[in-house]
Design a protein around this motif. Sequence first.
Motif, short mmCIF file in Angstrom:
data_model
loop_
_atom_site.label_atom_id
_atom_site.label_comp_id
_atom_site.label_asym_id
_atom_site.label_seq_id
_atom_site.Cartn_x
_atom_site.Cartn_y
_atom_site.Cartn_z
N LYS A 1 55.20 10.18 -36.57
CA LYS A 1 54.41 10.24 -35.34
C LYS A 1 55.32 10.24 -34.11
O LYS A 1 55.08 10.97 -33.16
N MET A 2 56.35 9.41 -34.14
CA MET A 2 57.25 9.32 -32.99
C MET A 2 57.97 10.64 -32.77
O MET A 2 58.15 11.07 -31.62
N LEU A 3 58.38 11.28 -33.84
CA LEU A 3 59.06 12.57 -33.74
C LEU A 3 58.12 13.64 -33.18
O LEU A 3 58.51 14.44 -32.33
N MET A 4 56.87 13.64 -33.63
CA MET A 4 55.90 14.60 -33.12
C MET A 4 55.61 14.35 -31.64
O MET A 4 55.46 15.30 -30.86
N ILE A 5 55.55 13.11 -31.23
CA ILE A 5 55.35 12.78 -29.82
C ILE A 5 56.51 13.32 -28.98
O ILE A 5 56.30 13.91 -27.92
N LYS A 6 57.73 13.16 -29.47
CA LYS A 6 58.90 13.71 -28.77
C LYS A 6 58.77 15.22 -28.60
O LYS A 6 59.03 15.76 -27.53
N ILE A 7 58.40 15.90 -29.68
CA ILE A 7 58.25 17.36 -29.63
C ILE A 7 57.22 17.74 -28.59
O ILE A 7 57.43 18.66 -27.79
N LYS A 8 56.10 17.04 -28.55
CA LYS A 8 55.05 17.34 -27.58
C LYS A 8 55.52 17.07 -26.15
O LYS A 8 55.19 17.82 -25.23
N GLN A 9 56.30 16.01 -25.96
CA GLN A 9 56.82 15.71 -24.63
C GLN A 9 57.80 16.79 -24.17
O GLN A 9 57.74 17.22 -23.01
N TYR A 10 58.67 17.21 -25.06
CA TYR A 10 59.60 18.28 -24.70
C TYR A 10 58.85 19.57 -24.39
O TYR A 10 59.19 20.29 -23.45
N ASP A 11 57.82 19.86 -25.16
CA ASP A 11 57.02 21.06 -24.94
C ASP A 11 56.33 21.00 -23.58
O ASP A 11 56.30 21.99 -22.84
N PHE A 12 55.82 19.85 -23.22
CA PHE A 12 55.17 19.68 -21.91
C PHE A 12 56.18 19.91 -20.79
O PHE A 12 55.89 20.64 -19.82
N ALA A 13 57.36 19.31 -20.92
CA ALA A 13 58.40 19.50 -19.90
C ALA A 13 58.77 20.97 -19.77
O ALA A 13 58.94 21.49 -18.65
N LEU A 14 58.88 21.66 -20.88
CA LEU A 14 59.22 23.09 -20.86
C LEU A 14 58.13 23.91 -20.16
O LEU A 14 58.43 24.83 -19.40
N ARG A 15 56.89 23.59 -20.42
CA ARG A 15 55.79 24.33 -19.79
C ARG A 15 55.78 24.11 -18.28
O ARG A 15 55.55 25.04 -17.50
N GLU A 16 56.00 22.87 -17.86
CA GLU A 16 56.04 22.58 -16.43
C GLU A 16 57.23 23.27 -15.77
O GLU A 16 57.10 23.83 -14.67
N LEU A 17 58.38 23.22 -16.40
CA LEU A 17 59.55 23.89 -15.85
C LEU A 17 59.35 25.40 -15.81
O LEU A 17 59.79 26.07 -14.88
#
Length: 82
Positions: free
Chosen positions: A5-21
């Motif tokens: 779960k923690m690894l999937m949360i990291k992936i989702k956080q990175y994906d969010f940052a990429l979309r915003e950038l």
Amino acid sequence: MNERKMLMIKIKQYDFALRELNLYLDTHPNCRRALALFDKYRSLKETAENEYVQKYGPITPEQSNDESHWSWIDGPWPWERS
């Protein structure tokens, strides 16, 4: 919270940052700081996804790389993941 779960949360956080950038870079294409951050988060997401796929199986069908079996169907379906 387990490691999966923690690894999937990291992936989702990175994906969010990429979309915003991505949105920011659409209007500020020459911003070197944003470009550097985009590259950083792209690399972090790629590393996290590779680790997840190695440990738990593919996240997307494109990550299924077993030539003798369609492994995408072996794990829980995306809507079954909690």
